[in-house]
Motif scaffolding. Structure first.
Motif, PDB file in Angstrom:
ATOM      1  N   SER A  40       0.826  -1.208   0.000  1.00  0.00           N
ATOM      2  CA  SER A  40       0.000   0.000   0.000  1.00  0.00           C
ATOM      3  C   SER A  40       0.858   1.255   0.000  1.00  0.00           C
ATOM      4  O   SER A  40       0.487   2.277  -0.590  1.00  0.00           O
ATOM      5  CB  SER A  40      -0.939   0.004   1.211  1.00  0.00           C
ATOM      6  OG  SER A  40      -0.206  -0.076   2.426  1.00  0.00           O
ATOM      7  N   ARG A  44       0.427   4.297  -2.766  1.00  0.00           N
ATOM      8  CA  ARG A  44       0.126   5.689  -2.393  1.00  0.00           C
ATOM      9  C   ARG A  44       1.006   6.692  -3.127  1.00  0.00           C
ATOM     10  O   ARG A  44       0.677   7.883  -3.186  1.00  0.00           O
ATOM     11  CB  ARG A  44       0.254   5.877  -0.880  1.00  0.00           C
ATOM     12  CG  ARG A  44      -0.883   5.252  -0.081  1.00  0.00           C
ATOM     13  CD  ARG A  44      -0.923   5.772   1.352  1.00  0.00           C
ATOM     14  NE  ARG A  44       0.232   5.376   2.112  1.00  0.00           N
ATOM     15  CZ  ARG A  44       0.326   4.255   2.826  1.00  0.00           C
ATOM     16  NH1 ARG A  44      -0.698   3.404   2.847  1.00  0.00           N
ATOM     17  NH2 ARG A  44       1.415   3.964   3.512  1.00  0.00           N
ATOM     18  N   LYS A  48       1.342  11.302  -4.869  1.00  0.00           N
ATOM     19  CA  LYS A  48       2.347  12.146  -4.220  1.00  0.00           C
ATOM     20  C   LYS A  48       3.089  12.918  -5.299  1.00  0.00           C
ATOM     21  O   LYS A  48       3.521  12.344  -6.307  1.00  0.00           O
ATOM     22  CB  LYS A  48       3.320  11.312  -3.378  1.00  0.00           C
ATOM     23  CG  LYS A  48       2.684  10.747  -2.110  1.00  0.00           C
ATOM     24  CD  LYS A  48       3.718  10.197  -1.144  1.00  0.00           C
ATOM     25  CE  LYS A  48       3.066   9.712   0.148  1.00  0.00           C
ATOM     26  NZ  LYS A  48       4.054   9.326   1.167  1.00  0.00           N
ATOM     27  N   THR A 444      -1.236  10.533   1.164  1.00  0.00           N
ATOM     28  CA  THR A 444      -1.162  11.094  -0.180  1.00  0.00           C
ATOM     29  C   THR A 444      -1.405  12.598  -0.088  1.00  0.00           C
ATOM     30  O   THR A 444      -1.875  13.109   0.933  1.00  0.00           O
ATOM     31  CB  THR A 444      -2.228  10.476  -1.095  1.00  0.00           C
ATOM     32  OG1 THR A 444      -3.522  10.820  -0.581  1.00  0.00           O
ATOM     33  CG2 THR A 444      -2.082   8.963  -1.167  1.00  0.00           C
ATOM     34  N   TYR A 447      -5.208  13.161   0.509  1.00  0.00           N
ATOM     35  CA  TYR A 447      -5.669  12.813   1.850  1.00  0.00           C
ATOM     36  C   TYR A 447      -5.207  13.855   2.868  1.00  0.00           C
ATOM     37  O   TYR A 447      -5.970  14.240   3.765  1.00  0.00           O
ATOM     38  CB  TYR A 447      -5.153  11.428   2.251  1.00  0.00           C
ATOM     39  CG  TYR A 447      -5.706  10.962   3.585  1.00  0.00           C
ATOM     40  CD1 TYR A 447      -6.954  10.380   3.676  1.00  0.00           C
ATOM     41  CD2 TYR A 447      -4.962  11.126   4.768  1.00  0.00           C
ATOM     42  CE1 TYR A 447      -7.469   9.963   4.897  1.00  0.00           C
ATOM     43  CE2 TYR A 447      -5.464  10.713   5.982  1.00  0.00           C
ATOM     44  CZ  TYR A 447      -6.719  10.135   6.043  1.00  0.00           C
ATOM     45  OH  TYR A 447      -7.229   9.736   7.250  1.00  0.00           O
TER      46      TYR A 447
END
Length: 464
Positions: A40, A44, A48, A444, A447
Protein backbone atom coordinates in the motif's frame (compact mmCIF):
# COMPACT_ATOMS: atom_id res chain seq x y z
CA UNK A 1 34.75 -4.19 0.57
CA UNK A 2 34.66 -7.21 -1.74
CA UNK A 3 32.21 -8.03 -4.52
CA UNK A 4 31.91 -11.51 -2.98
CA UNK A 5 30.57 -10.27 0.37
CA UNK A 6 28.34 -7.43 -0.81
CA UNK A 7 25.36 -9.69 -1.46
CA UNK A 8 23.45 -12.23 0.60
CA UNK A 9 20.00 -13.82 0.81
CA UNK A 10 19.52 -12.69 4.41
CA UNK A 11 16.43 -10.67 5.22
CA UNK A 12 15.22 -8.43 8.01
CA UNK A 13 13.17 -10.20 10.66
CA UNK A 14 14.88 -13.57 10.28
CA UNK A 15 15.58 -15.15 13.64
CA UNK A 16 18.34 -17.33 12.26
CA UNK A 17 20.65 -17.42 9.27
CA UNK A 18 19.11 -19.56 6.55
CA UNK A 19 20.55 -21.00 3.40
CA UNK A 20 19.09 -20.11 0.02
CA UNK A 21 15.65 -21.60 -0.58
CA UNK A 22 15.38 -22.83 -4.14
CA UNK A 23 12.56 -21.23 -6.11
CA UNK A 24 12.22 -22.23 -9.78
CA UNK A 25 10.30 -19.03 -10.59
CA UNK A 26 11.79 -16.13 -8.63
CA UNK A 27 15.20 -15.32 -7.21
CA UNK A 28 15.28 -13.76 -3.70
CA UNK A 29 15.56 -10.24 -5.05
CA UNK A 30 12.60 -10.62 -7.39
CA UNK A 31 10.62 -11.49 -4.27
CA UNK A 32 11.76 -8.15 -2.86
CA UNK A 33 10.40 -6.46 -5.97
CA UNK A 34 7.03 -8.21 -5.68
CA UNK A 35 6.65 -7.36 -2.00
CA UNK A 36 7.28 -3.69 -2.72
CA UNK A 37 5.08 -3.32 -5.79
CA UNK A 38 2.06 -4.92 -4.08
CA UNK A 39 2.41 -2.78 -0.94
CA UNK A 40 0.00 0.00 0.00
CA UNK A 41 2.92 2.37 0.67
CA UNK A 42 4.02 1.97 -2.94
CA UNK A 43 0.49 2.43 -4.30
CA UNK A 44 0.13 5.69 -2.39
CA UNK A 45 2.99 7.14 -4.44
CA UNK A 46 0.46 7.57 -7.27
CA UNK A 47 -0.89 10.62 -5.45
CA UNK A 48 2.35 12.15 -4.22
CA UNK A 49 3.81 15.10 -6.09
CA UNK A 50 6.96 14.60 -8.12
CA UNK A 51 7.46 18.20 -9.29
CA UNK A 52 4.31 19.58 -10.90
CA UNK A 53 0.97 19.72 -9.03
CA UNK A 54 -1.45 16.79 -9.29
CA UNK A 55 -3.85 16.21 -10.89
CA UNK A 56 -4.20 18.34 -14.03
CA UNK A 57 -5.55 18.22 -17.55
CA UNK A 58 -2.09 17.11 -18.69
CA UNK A 59 -0.94 13.95 -16.93
CA UNK A 60 2.53 14.56 -15.55
CA UNK A 61 4.75 12.28 -13.50
CA UNK A 62 3.94 11.47 -9.90
CA UNK A 63 6.14 9.60 -7.45
CA UNK A 64 4.81 6.24 -8.61
CA UNK A 65 5.40 6.72 -12.34
CA UNK A 66 8.81 8.23 -11.56
CA UNK A 67 9.71 5.21 -9.41
CA UNK A 68 8.65 2.77 -12.13
CA UNK A 69 10.77 4.57 -14.72
CA UNK A 70 13.78 4.72 -12.40
CA UNK A 71 13.31 0.98 -11.89
CA UNK A 72 13.44 0.37 -15.63
CA UNK A 73 16.66 2.35 -15.98
CA UNK A 74 18.16 0.82 -12.84
CA UNK A 75 17.47 -2.72 -14.01
CA UNK A 76 19.28 -2.07 -17.31
CA UNK A 77 22.17 -0.32 -15.60
CA UNK A 78 22.46 -3.12 -13.02
CA UNK A 79 22.49 -5.70 -15.81
CA UNK A 80 25.20 -3.83 -17.73
CA UNK A 81 27.41 -3.48 -14.65
CA UNK A 82 26.77 -7.01 -13.40
CA UNK A 83 27.83 -8.51 -16.72
CA UNK A 84 31.06 -6.52 -16.61
CA UNK A 85 31.87 -7.59 -13.04
CA UNK A 86 31.21 -11.25 -13.88
CA UNK A 87 33.35 -11.03 -17.02
CA UNK A 88 36.21 -9.35 -15.16
CA UNK A 89 36.41 -12.11 -12.53
CA UNK A 90 35.83 -15.38 -14.45
CA UNK A 91 37.71 -17.39 -11.83
CA UNK A 92 35.22 -16.66 -9.07
CA UNK A 93 32.54 -19.12 -7.99
CA UNK A 94 29.56 -20.08 -10.09
CA UNK A 95 27.30 -18.45 -7.48
CA UNK A 96 29.29 -15.21 -7.84
CA UNK A 97 28.99 -15.17 -11.61
CA UNK A 98 25.31 -16.10 -11.52
CA UNK A 99 24.52 -13.34 -9.05
CA UNK A 100 26.26 -10.61 -11.01
CA UNK A 101 25.06 -11.79 -14.41
CA UNK A 102 21.44 -12.48 -13.49
CA UNK A 103 20.51 -11.20 -10.03
CA UNK A 104 22.20 -7.82 -9.48
CA UNK A 105 19.70 -6.28 -11.92
CA UNK A 106 16.86 -7.51 -9.66
CA UNK A 107 18.52 -6.00 -6.57
CA UNK A 108 18.83 -2.61 -8.27
CA UNK A 109 15.30 -2.80 -9.69
CA UNK A 110 13.90 -3.45 -6.21
CA UNK A 111 15.95 -0.63 -4.69
CA UNK A 112 14.87 1.79 -7.41
CA UNK A 113 11.23 0.79 -7.00
CA UNK A 114 11.34 1.72 -3.30
CA UNK A 115 13.80 4.64 -3.34
CA UNK A 116 11.05 7.26 -2.86
CA UNK A 117 8.73 5.19 -0.67
CA UNK A 118 9.65 7.25 2.41
CA UNK A 119 8.84 10.64 0.86
CA UNK A 120 6.00 12.58 2.54
CA UNK A 121 3.25 14.40 0.61
CA UNK A 122 4.06 17.42 -1.59
CA UNK A 123 7.49 16.39 -2.79
CA UNK A 124 10.61 17.64 -1.07
CA UNK A 125 8.68 20.55 0.41
CA UNK A 126 6.99 17.97 2.65
CA UNK A 127 10.39 17.05 4.08
CA UNK A 128 11.18 20.74 4.62
CA UNK A 129 7.81 21.26 6.31
CA UNK A 130 8.51 18.50 8.86
CA UNK A 131 11.97 19.91 9.56
CA UNK A 132 10.64 23.45 9.86
CA UNK A 133 7.91 22.45 12.31
CA UNK A 134 10.28 20.73 14.74
CA UNK A 135 12.94 23.43 14.38
CA UNK A 136 10.41 26.19 15.03
CA UNK A 137 8.59 24.74 18.07
CA UNK A 138 8.12 27.24 20.87
CA UNK A 139 7.15 27.39 24.52
CA UNK A 140 5.98 24.33 26.42
CA UNK A 141 5.80 22.17 23.31
CA UNK A 142 9.48 22.72 22.59
CA UNK A 143 10.47 22.10 26.20
CA UNK A 144 8.40 18.94 26.58
CA UNK A 145 9.82 17.38 23.41
CA UNK A 146 13.46 18.41 23.73
CA UNK A 147 13.55 17.25 27.36
CA UNK A 148 12.26 13.77 26.52
CA UNK A 149 14.34 12.98 23.42
CA UNK A 150 18.04 12.32 22.96
CA UNK A 151 19.93 14.67 20.68
CA UNK A 152 20.03 12.12 17.87
CA UNK A 153 16.30 11.39 18.22
CA UNK A 154 15.53 15.10 18.06
CA UNK A 155 17.62 15.42 14.92
CA UNK A 156 15.54 12.66 13.28
CA UNK A 157 12.75 15.24 13.13
CA UNK A 158 14.66 18.50 12.81
CA UNK A 159 16.62 16.98 9.92
CA UNK A 160 13.87 14.68 8.67
CA UNK A 161 15.04 12.85 5.56
CA UNK A 162 12.96 10.81 3.12
CA UNK A 163 15.86 8.40 2.56
CA UNK A 164 15.95 7.55 6.26
CA UNK A 165 12.19 7.22 6.28
CA UNK A 166 12.33 4.79 3.35
CA UNK A 167 14.44 2.40 5.41
CA UNK A 168 11.93 2.72 8.25
CA UNK A 169 8.91 2.13 6.01
CA UNK A 170 10.50 -1.03 4.60
CA UNK A 171 11.81 -2.51 7.87
CA UNK A 172 9.52 -1.31 10.69
CA UNK A 173 6.74 -3.68 11.75
CA UNK A 174 4.45 -0.85 12.97
CA UNK A 175 1.62 -2.47 14.94
CA UNK A 176 2.23 -6.01 13.70
CA UNK A 177 3.75 -8.76 15.87
CA UNK A 178 6.18 -10.11 13.26
CA UNK A 179 9.47 -8.19 13.04
CA UNK A 180 11.25 -7.05 9.89
CA UNK A 181 8.60 -5.05 8.05
CA UNK A 182 8.55 -6.14 4.40
CA UNK A 183 11.35 -8.60 5.15
CA UNK A 184 13.46 -7.50 2.24
CA UNK A 185 16.97 -8.75 1.53
CA UNK A 186 19.96 -6.90 2.95
CA UNK A 187 21.43 -6.00 -0.48
CA UNK A 188 18.17 -4.35 -1.61
CA UNK A 189 17.96 -2.30 1.59
CA UNK A 190 21.65 -1.35 1.47
CA UNK A 191 21.15 -0.17 -2.11
CA UNK A 192 18.71 2.60 -1.10
CA UNK A 193 20.72 4.06 1.80
CA UNK A 194 22.42 6.91 -0.05
CA UNK A 195 23.71 8.61 3.09
CA UNK A 196 24.66 5.86 5.55
CA UNK A 197 24.89 7.86 8.76
CA UNK A 198 22.74 8.76 11.75
CA UNK A 199 20.83 12.05 11.82
CA UNK A 200 23.17 13.68 14.33
CA UNK A 201 26.18 13.18 12.06
CA UNK A 202 24.33 13.86 8.82
CA UNK A 203 23.63 17.06 6.89
CA UNK A 204 27.31 17.93 7.11
CA UNK A 205 28.63 18.86 3.67
CA UNK A 206 31.78 20.52 4.96
CA UNK A 207 33.85 17.41 5.69
CA UNK A 208 33.81 16.11 2.12
CA UNK A 209 32.05 12.79 2.78
CA UNK A 210 29.20 11.85 0.46
CA UNK A 211 27.81 9.69 3.29
CA UNK A 212 27.09 12.74 5.47
CA UNK A 213 25.44 15.02 2.88
CA UNK A 214 22.13 14.02 4.48
CA UNK A 215 21.26 11.01 6.65
CA UNK A 216 20.26 7.42 6.00
CA UNK A 217 18.66 5.93 9.12
CA UNK A 218 16.76 7.15 12.15
CA UNK A 219 17.73 6.39 15.73
CA UNK A 220 15.13 3.60 15.81
CA UNK A 221 16.68 1.88 12.77
CA UNK A 222 20.31 1.99 13.93
CA UNK A 223 20.35 -1.71 14.96
CA UNK A 224 18.84 -2.69 11.61
CA UNK A 225 21.41 -0.83 9.54
CA UNK A 226 24.32 -1.95 11.71
CA UNK A 227 23.26 -5.57 11.18
CA UNK A 228 23.07 -5.01 7.40
CA UNK A 229 26.48 -3.31 7.36
CA UNK A 230 28.17 -5.99 9.43
CA UNK A 231 26.69 -8.79 7.33
CA UNK A 232 27.76 -7.20 4.03
CA UNK A 233 31.10 -6.07 5.51
CA UNK A 234 30.44 -2.38 4.89
CA UNK A 235 33.08 -0.52 6.94
CA UNK A 236 32.53 2.37 9.32
CA UNK A 237 34.27 5.62 8.47
CA UNK A 238 37.16 6.17 10.83
CA UNK A 239 36.77 9.07 13.25
CA UNK A 240 32.98 8.92 13.27
CA UNK A 241 30.43 7.14 15.42
CA UNK A 242 27.66 6.05 13.07
CA UNK A 243 28.94 6.88 9.60
CA UNK A 244 29.54 4.07 7.13
CA UNK A 245 31.01 3.80 3.65
CA UNK A 246 28.45 3.65 0.90
CA UNK A 247 27.55 0.24 -0.45
CA UNK A 248 28.72 0.28 -4.13
CA UNK A 249 25.23 -0.70 -5.36
CA UNK A 250 23.91 2.63 -4.00
CA UNK A 251 25.74 4.44 -6.78
CA UNK A 252 23.78 2.43 -9.37
CA UNK A 253 20.41 3.21 -7.77
CA UNK A 254 21.37 6.86 -7.46
CA UNK A 255 22.54 7.05 -11.09
CA UNK A 256 19.23 5.63 -12.36
CA UNK A 257 17.35 8.27 -10.36
CA UNK A 258 19.68 11.05 -11.52
CA UNK A 259 19.29 10.06 -15.16
CA UNK A 260 15.49 9.94 -14.95
CA UNK A 261 14.64 13.14 -13.16
CA UNK A 262 17.00 15.24 -15.25
CA UNK A 263 15.20 14.33 -18.45
CA UNK A 264 11.69 13.48 -17.22
CA UNK A 265 11.14 16.80 -15.43
CA UNK A 266 11.97 18.57 -18.68
CA UNK A 267 9.68 16.25 -20.65
CA UNK A 268 6.83 17.16 -18.28
CA UNK A 269 7.70 20.83 -18.65
CA UNK A 270 7.47 20.46 -22.43
CA UNK A 271 4.02 18.86 -22.18
CA UNK A 272 2.92 21.78 -20.01
CA UNK A 273 4.29 24.26 -22.59
CA UNK A 274 6.86 25.62 -20.13
CA UNK A 275 9.77 24.43 -22.29
CA UNK A 276 9.93 24.52 -26.09
CA UNK A 277 10.98 21.62 -28.28
CA UNK A 278 14.03 23.56 -29.45
CA UNK A 279 15.15 24.16 -25.87
CA UNK A 280 14.82 20.44 -25.14
CA UNK A 281 16.89 19.62 -28.24
CA UNK A 282 19.52 22.23 -27.33
CA UNK A 283 19.95 20.70 -23.85
CA UNK A 284 20.21 17.02 -24.82
CA UNK A 285 21.50 16.81 -28.39
CA UNK A 286 25.10 17.84 -27.47
CA UNK A 287 25.53 14.58 -25.50
CA UNK A 288 25.55 12.64 -28.78
CA UNK A 289 28.55 12.35 -31.09
CA UNK A 290 29.19 15.44 -33.17
CA UNK A 291 30.93 13.44 -35.89
CA UNK A 292 29.56 10.73 -38.11
CA UNK A 293 26.12 9.87 -39.40
CA UNK A 294 25.46 6.54 -37.70
CA UNK A 295 23.54 5.46 -34.60
CA UNK A 296 24.46 7.57 -31.57
CA UNK A 297 25.38 10.62 -33.60
CA UNK A 298 23.69 14.01 -33.53
CA UNK A 299 22.97 13.71 -37.23
CA UNK A 300 21.19 10.37 -36.66
CA UNK A 301 19.00 11.81 -33.88
CA UNK A 302 18.07 14.84 -35.98
CA UNK A 303 17.14 12.62 -38.95
CA UNK A 304 14.93 10.47 -36.74
CA UNK A 305 13.01 13.36 -35.19
CA UNK A 306 12.63 15.04 -38.60
CA UNK A 307 10.47 12.05 -39.59
CA UNK A 308 8.26 12.39 -36.50
CA UNK A 309 5.25 14.71 -36.74
CA UNK A 310 4.21 15.17 -33.11
CA UNK A 311 6.48 17.32 -30.93
CA UNK A 312 5.77 15.21 -27.85
CA UNK A 313 6.88 12.11 -29.77
CA UNK A 314 10.07 13.91 -30.78
CA UNK A 315 10.81 14.65 -27.13
CA UNK A 316 10.10 11.02 -26.23
CA UNK A 317 12.54 9.79 -28.88
CA UNK A 318 15.30 12.08 -27.62
CA UNK A 319 14.55 11.06 -24.03
CA UNK A 320 14.75 7.34 -24.84
CA UNK A 321 17.96 7.77 -26.83
CA UNK A 322 19.57 9.90 -24.13
CA UNK A 323 18.69 7.42 -21.37
CA UNK A 324 20.22 4.58 -23.39
CA UNK A 325 23.36 6.64 -23.94
CA UNK A 326 23.65 7.53 -20.25
CA UNK A 327 23.23 3.91 -19.14
CA UNK A 328 26.29 2.98 -21.15
CA UNK A 329 28.26 5.98 -19.89
CA UNK A 330 27.34 5.26 -16.25
CA UNK A 331 28.36 1.61 -16.59
CA UNK A 332 31.72 2.74 -17.97
CA UNK A 333 32.19 5.25 -15.13
CA UNK A 334 31.26 2.66 -12.49
CA UNK A 335 33.92 0.20 -13.66
CA UNK A 336 36.51 2.96 -14.06
CA UNK A 337 36.05 3.79 -10.36
CA UNK A 338 35.85 0.18 -9.15
CA UNK A 339 38.83 0.53 -6.81
CA UNK A 340 37.41 3.62 -5.09
CA UNK A 341 33.94 2.08 -4.85
CA UNK A 342 35.28 -0.99 -3.05
CA UNK A 343 37.50 1.13 -0.81
CA UNK A 344 34.52 3.32 0.12
CA UNK A 345 36.39 6.46 -0.95
CA UNK A 346 34.40 7.70 -3.97
CA UNK A 347 32.96 10.97 -2.65
CA UNK A 348 30.75 11.95 -5.57
CA UNK A 349 27.92 10.40 -7.54
CA UNK A 350 28.56 8.73 -10.89
CA UNK A 351 27.08 11.60 -12.87
CA UNK A 352 29.71 13.91 -11.41
CA UNK A 353 32.42 11.48 -12.51
CA UNK A 354 31.68 12.08 -16.19
CA UNK A 355 34.36 13.77 -18.31
CA UNK A 356 34.44 17.56 -18.21
CA UNK A 357 32.48 18.04 -21.43
CA UNK A 358 29.51 15.92 -20.27
CA UNK A 359 29.70 17.39 -16.76
CA UNK A 360 29.24 20.88 -18.17
CA UNK A 361 26.23 19.69 -20.17
CA UNK A 362 24.70 18.20 -16.99
CA UNK A 363 25.35 21.51 -15.20
CA UNK A 364 23.48 23.32 -17.98
CA UNK A 365 20.46 21.03 -17.47
CA UNK A 366 20.61 21.55 -13.70
CA UNK A 367 20.80 25.33 -13.97
CA UNK A 368 17.98 25.50 -16.50
CA UNK A 369 15.75 23.23 -14.38
CA UNK A 370 16.27 25.26 -11.22
CA UNK A 371 15.53 28.54 -12.98
CA UNK A 372 12.59 27.55 -15.17
CA UNK A 373 11.05 24.39 -13.66
CA UNK A 374 11.65 24.08 -9.92
CA UNK A 375 10.83 27.76 -9.41
CA UNK A 376 7.84 27.77 -11.78
CA UNK A 377 4.83 29.45 -10.20
CA UNK A 378 2.61 26.37 -9.77
CA UNK A 379 5.55 24.38 -8.36
CA UNK A 380 6.22 27.08 -5.77
CA UNK A 381 2.51 27.28 -4.93
CA UNK A 382 2.28 23.54 -4.19
CA UNK A 383 5.41 23.79 -2.04
CA UNK A 384 3.88 26.60 0.01
CA UNK A 385 0.65 24.63 0.36
CA UNK A 386 2.69 21.64 1.52
CA UNK A 387 4.37 23.70 4.21
CA UNK A 388 1.05 24.93 5.54
CA UNK A 389 -0.77 21.61 5.40
CA UNK A 390 2.00 19.38 6.80
CA UNK A 391 2.89 21.99 9.42
CA UNK A 392 -0.76 22.40 10.35
CA UNK A 393 -1.34 18.66 10.74
CA UNK A 394 1.78 18.27 12.88
CA UNK A 395 0.74 21.18 15.10
CA UNK A 396 -2.68 19.63 15.74
CA UNK A 397 -1.56 16.05 16.34
CA UNK A 398 1.64 16.76 18.30
CA UNK A 399 -0.35 19.01 20.65
CA UNK A 400 -2.84 16.17 21.07
CA UNK A 401 -0.25 13.63 22.25
CA UNK A 402 1.36 16.17 24.59
CA UNK A 403 -2.01 17.02 26.15
CA UNK A 404 -4.02 13.80 25.67
CA UNK A 405 -6.52 14.55 28.44
CA UNK A 406 -7.93 17.57 26.65
CA UNK A 407 -11.27 16.81 25.01
CA UNK A 408 -10.20 17.87 21.51
CA UNK A 409 -6.95 15.92 21.83
CA UNK A 410 -8.81 12.69 22.46
CA UNK A 411 -10.85 13.19 19.31
CA UNK A 412 -7.76 13.89 17.21
CA UNK A 413 -5.98 10.83 18.59
CA UNK A 414 -8.91 8.66 17.45
CA UNK A 415 -8.26 9.81 13.87
CA UNK A 416 -4.82 8.19 13.87
CA UNK A 417 -4.92 4.73 12.30
CA UNK A 418 -4.22 1.83 14.72
CA UNK A 419 -1.38 0.95 12.36
CA UNK A 420 0.51 3.81 14.04
CA UNK A 421 0.21 3.01 17.77
CA UNK A 422 0.34 5.81 20.33
CA UNK A 423 1.34 5.01 23.90
CA UNK A 424 0.68 8.52 25.31
CA UNK A 425 3.43 7.69 27.80
CA UNK A 426 5.74 10.71 28.39
CA UNK A 427 8.71 8.34 28.72
CA UNK A 428 8.02 6.98 25.21
CA UNK A 429 7.49 10.30 23.47
CA UNK A 430 9.99 9.55 20.71
CA UNK A 431 7.94 6.52 19.64
CA UNK A 432 4.71 8.53 19.68
CA UNK A 433 6.13 11.36 17.60
CA UNK A 434 7.51 8.81 15.14
CA UNK A 435 4.05 7.27 14.87
CA UNK A 436 2.58 10.67 14.06
CA UNK A 437 5.25 11.38 11.45
CA UNK A 438 4.66 7.88 10.03
CA UNK A 439 0.93 8.68 9.85
CA UNK A 440 1.30 12.09 8.22
CA UNK A 441 4.31 11.20 6.08
CA UNK A 442 2.47 8.23 4.60
CA UNK A 443 -0.50 10.30 3.45
CA UNK A 444 -1.16 11.09 -0.18
CA UNK A 445 -1.36 14.75 -1.19
CA UNK A 446 -5.16 14.58 -1.47
CA UNK A 447 -5.67 12.81 1.85
CA UNK A 448 -3.46 15.34 3.64
CA UNK A 449 -5.40 18.24 2.09
CA UNK A 450 -8.75 16.63 2.92
CA UNK A 451 -7.86 15.86 6.55
CA UNK A 452 -6.35 19.32 7.10
CA UNK A 453 -9.50 21.00 5.79
CA UNK A 454 -11.73 18.86 7.98
CA UNK A 455 -9.90 19.22 11.29
CA UNK A 456 -9.42 22.98 10.81
CA UNK A 457 -13.06 23.54 9.87
CA UNK A 458 -12.36 24.73 6.32
CA UNK A 459 -14.53 21.85 5.10
CA UNK A 460 -17.40 20.41 7.14
CA UNK A 461 -17.30 16.61 6.89
CA UNK A 462 -20.37 14.80 5.60
CA UNK A 463 -22.00 12.09 7.70
CA UNK A 464 -21.53 8.76 5.91
Amino acid sequence: MKWETLYTDRRTGEREVKGRTYDPVRNPFQRDYDRIIFSSAFRRLQNKTQVFPLPGSVFVHNRLTHSLEVTSVGRSLGKAIGERIAAKYPGNSTEFREFYRHELASVIASACLSHDIGNPPFGHSGEDAIRTFFEGMEGDMRTMITDSLTENQLMDFRKFEGNSNALRVLTHNYNEPEPGGYRLSFPTLASIVKYPCASLEGFNKHIGLIATKKSGFFDSEIPTYVQIAETLEIPRIEGHNLVFARHPYVYITEAADDICYRVIDLEDAHRLHIVTLQTFIDLFLPFFDEEGEGFGSQAYVLRKIANINDDNQKVQYIRASWINLMIQKMADVFMEHEKELLAGTLQQDLLNCLPERESKLIDAINNFSVKYIYNYRSVVEIEIAGYNIIGGLLKEFVHAILYPKQSRSGKLIRLVSPQFPLTLDPTRRYEDIQSLVDFIGGMTDLYAIDLYRKITGITIPEIK
